[in-house]
Motif scaffolding. Sequence first.
Motif, mmCIF file in Angstrom:
data_model
loop_
_atom_site.group_PDB
_atom_site.id
_atom_site.type_symbol
_atom_site.label_atom_id
_atom_site.label_comp_id
_atom_site.label_asym_id
_atom_site.label_seq_id
_atom_site.Cartn_x
_atom_site.Cartn_y
_atom_site.Cartn_z
ATOM 1 N N PHE A 84 -8.248 -2.041 0.539
ATOM 2 C CA PHE A 84 -7.451 -2.564 1.744
ATOM 3 C C PHE A 84 -7.986 -3.493 2.707
ATOM 4 C CE2 PHE A 84 -4.825 -3.050 5.291
ATOM 5 C CZ PHE A 84 -3.512 -2.699 4.841
ATOM 6 N N VAL A 129 -4.809 -5.827 -0.950
ATOM 7 C CA VAL A 129 -4.963 -4.624 -1.390
ATOM 8 C C VAL A 129 -5.446 -4.950 -2.770
ATOM 9 C CG1 VAL A 129 -3.438 -3.287 -0.027
ATOM 10 C CG2 VAL A 129 -2.448 -4.223 -1.779
ATOM 11 N N PHE A 152 0.941 -1.345 -0.073
ATOM 12 C CA PHE A 152 -0.059 0.085 -0.055
ATOM 13 C C PHE A 152 0.714 1.098 -0.012
ATOM 14 C CE2 PHE A 152 -2.137 3.369 2.294
ATOM 15 C CZ PHE A 152 -3.324 3.395 1.897
ATOM 16 N N VAL A 210 -5.282 2.783 -5.007
ATOM 17 C CA VAL A 210 -5.523 1.548 -4.132
ATOM 18 C C VAL A 210 -7.008 1.630 -3.970
ATOM 19 C CG1 VAL A 210 -4.812 0.217 -2.124
ATOM 20 C CG2 VAL A 210 -3.111 1.651 -3.133
#
Length: 448
Positions: free
Chosen positions: A39, A70, A26, A36
Motif C-alpha cells: 500500500f 495497492v 484495499f 494486499v
Amino acid sequence: MEIIIKLSQFLLSLSLLIILHELGHFIPAKLFKTRVEKFYLFFDVKFSLFKKKIGETVYGIGWLPLGGYVKIAGMIDESMDKEQMAQPQQPWEFRSKPAWQRLIIMLGGVTVNFILAFIIYIGMAFAFGETYIANADLKDGLLIENPAMIKAGFQTGDKILAVDGVQIAKFDNDINMKIAMGKEVLIERNGAQQSIKLPNDFIDQLSTKSEKIPVVSIRMPFVIGAVSDESTNKNLQAKDIVLSLNGQKTKYFDEAKTILDSNKGKTISAVVLRDQKETPIQLNVNKEGKLGVQLGGLGMDSLEKLGYYKVSTQDFGFLESIPVGIEKGKNQLIGYGKQLKMIFSPSTGAYKQVGGFAAIYNIFPSTWSWEVFWNITALLSIMLGVMNLLPIPALDGGHVMFLLYEIVSGKKPSDKFLENAQMVGFVLLITLLLFANGNDIYKAIVGR
C-alpha cells in the motif's frame, strides 16, 4: 512563502485523494480475504522514502509523486508480476475470487472518490453556506474583458440571462464555466434580449493568451490602491473612490478608463469619495491615459454598503446541507463529463488545454483558504474518479470492462491477453501523461 503555500496545498490534496482512492481498493480486498502485498503513497521506483511491513502488507511512501497504488496478490496490474502469475492459484489471490468480488474491489477506488466529493460539498455547504449576488441585482450588467468574449460579440454592460436555455439565477464561481462550456447565451443589452451563439472552438479561444482573464466578472468601482512616486497626482490618496471625471459620473472603473483614454495629456476635474465625503480635485492625465496610481479593491461587504451590490448569504443546517451538497456534486460531475466530451472532440480545440501536474498545482491559490482548498479537492476527486473509469487497460475502468465481459459471457480472458492489454494501456497512459505535461511546458514557454 507563496510557493510553499501552493505546494503544501497541492501535496496535501494529492496525498489525501491518493490514500483514500487506494483505501477504496484495499478495504474490500481485505473484506474478501484477498492478500494486499503493498500500500503506497507515491511510486517507489528503485527506492522508498519510508516503508514498514505490518502483517502481510508493506506500507510505504515513494519518492515519485505521480500517484499511488495497492499491489494485490494474483492480479495483473502495473507491476506485471509474471512470476507470481505463473504459480498455481492460491485462495487468497485476486484471480481466485468470484468475478463479482473482483468487480467490487476494482470499483472501490472510484466509488470512494465520488463519495468523498459529495461529502466535501455537503460539509462546505454546512460550514461556509453560500454567498452570491442574485443575477437580477446586477442592474448594470457585467464586465467583459476577455478577448474571446469580445470577439464572440459580448460587451461590458451585458446581462447574462441564460446559457443553453438554462436560466442564470445567481452570479457565483460557476458562471464562468457554464459560459465556457455553453453553445448559446441569452443576454440583455440596453433593455433588449438577444442570443449569442458561441463558436465551436470557443473554449480554446478563451485559453489562448487570455486564460487568466475571467470570462465575465462583476464591474468594480475605481478605487485607488496606492499613488506611485512618479505620479503628479499627489492629491490622490489610498482608498479614494473616483466618483466622476471631467464632469461625467464614473460608477465603475471601466467607465473611468474610457474617459481617461479620451483625455490623454490633459488636466481634468474629478470628485473622489474620501472618508465618506465627496471631495473635488484636479487630476493630471498622462500621455498613456493613466493617473500614475495602482488599483485597489473593495470587499463584498464594502461594495454592499456603498450600494453597488446586494450580497446574499444563505446558511444551511446539517440536514439542509445534504441536498445542497449533492446538487453541487451532481453539477460538477455533469460539467466535467461535458469537458471530457469536448476534449475528445478535436474541432473544439479543448484538447490543447489538457494539463498535467503543473496545471493542477497552479489552480491552488498562493494564500491559504480552507474553503478554496476543499472546493478544489472535491473537484479533483471527481476528476480522478471519472478518469479512472475510462475503459483503458491499466486503469480501473479497463479492469472493470474485462470483468463485466466475464460476468456477461461467463468466459474469463486469459492471463496472456490481460498482460498484453495491460501493456497497451500502460503505453496509452504514458502517452497521455507526456501530452498533458508537455502542454504545461508549451504554455510556460509561449506564455499561454
